[in-house]
Write a protein that holds these residues in place. Sequence first.
Motif, short mmCIF file in Angstrom:
data_model
loop_
_atom_site.label_atom_id
_atom_site.label_comp_id
_atom_site.label_asym_id
_atom_site.label_seq_id
_atom_site.Cartn_x
_atom_site.Cartn_y
_atom_site.Cartn_z
N GLU A 123 38.33 34.38 35.09
CA GLU A 123 38.13 35.17 33.89
C GLU A 123 38.93 36.45 34.07
O GLU A 123 38.95 37.03 35.15
CB GLU A 123 36.65 35.49 33.73
N PHE A 177 40.20 40.39 32.93
CA PHE A 177 39.80 41.62 32.28
C PHE A 177 40.91 42.66 32.40
O PHE A 177 41.72 42.62 33.33
CB PHE A 177 38.57 42.23 32.97
N LEU A 236 35.56 49.00 30.50
CA LEU A 236 36.11 47.72 30.07
C LEU A 236 36.96 47.93 28.82
O LEU A 236 36.50 48.52 27.84
CB LEU A 236 34.97 46.74 29.78
N ARG A 265 38.48 41.57 27.55
CA ARG A 265 38.37 40.39 28.40
C ARG A 265 38.97 39.22 27.65
O ARG A 265 38.85 39.15 26.42
CB ARG A 265 36.93 40.12 28.79
N SER A 303 38.39 37.77 37.64
CA SER A 303 37.10 37.48 38.25
C SER A 303 37.04 36.00 38.55
O SER A 303 37.25 35.18 37.66
CB SER A 303 35.97 37.86 37.30
N SER A 322 28.29 33.43 35.89
CA SER A 322 29.16 34.52 35.41
C SER A 322 29.34 35.62 36.42
O SER A 322 29.94 36.64 36.13
CB SER A 322 28.58 35.10 34.13
N TYR A 323 28.84 35.47 37.60
CA TYR A 323 28.80 36.62 38.49
C TYR A 323 29.82 36.54 39.61
O TYR A 323 29.52 36.78 40.76
CB TYR A 323 27.38 36.77 39.04
N GLY A 324 31.03 36.19 39.27
CA GLY A 324 32.07 36.13 40.27
C GLY A 324 32.55 37.50 40.66
O GLY A 324 32.36 38.49 39.98
N LYS A 325 33.23 37.56 41.76
CA LYS A 325 33.78 38.82 42.24
C LYS A 325 34.92 39.28 41.36
O LYS A 325 35.76 38.49 40.95
CB LYS A 325 34.28 38.65 43.68
N LEU A 326 34.96 40.55 41.10
CA LEU A 326 36.03 41.15 40.32
C LEU A 326 36.95 41.88 41.26
O LEU A 326 36.52 42.76 41.99
CB LEU A 326 35.43 42.12 39.30
N THR A 327 38.21 41.51 41.27
CA THR A 327 39.18 42.19 42.11
C THR A 327 40.23 42.84 41.24
O THR A 327 40.48 42.39 40.12
CB THR A 327 39.83 41.24 43.12
#
Lengths: 115, 113
Positions: free
Chosen positions: B32, B34, B46, B49, B90, B97-102
Amino acid sequence: GAVVSQHPSWVICKSGTSVKIECRSLDFQATTMFWYRQFPKQSLMLMATSNEGSKATYEQGVEKDKFLINHASLTLSTLTVTSAHPEDSSFYICSARGGQSDGYTFGSGTRLTVV
Amino acid sequence: AQRVTQPEKLLSVFKGAPVELKCNYSYSGSPELFWYVQYSRQRLQLLLRHISRESIKGFTADLNKGETSFHLKKPFAQEEDSAMYYCAPSANAGGTSYGKLTFGQGTILTVHP
């Protein structure tokens, strides 16, 4: 909208002491929170993923004994920098996913200076 | 390895000119994507997205899976758009929906009057 409160906004501590940083989701529950570190003029580096009720997941190269993470409730995660040294001086930012937009909401950050 | 690249560290344009901030990613699966913006002395916000496909503050970004790009565009830049912009993929964590955001390295956009 979703709000993440981070406290303190800045802290100065002596070498060898420990510092605790709090991250709270104010109007939503966050089962997962993230901790980042940002050096001057650089991007955010993910340190760890904080999971409510379980152990945090640390990124490669991040010392889990140095950066203790506790996520005891659905609205609070804490990062404790233990036995801080000058090289730990940095800007620490937390984030949580949730709230209306279901995007990631960020705290305002904590400036840590170790002297 | 998962990687996101913003090739331009600095980007300057004049007010009213089009602007494009580039972002390329290398991720397994279907991340995903952003865009986040950080105005001076403010926290990260934000911007948009990719799954919502909405336009915020006149900015749009199209996900190009073939080129693995997610460039941010605005046809007429304004002075208040001056800020740091981060592209952030992400990773989808097992369907939740709670993947890591880099974050990419960021691009500092300056819009001159």
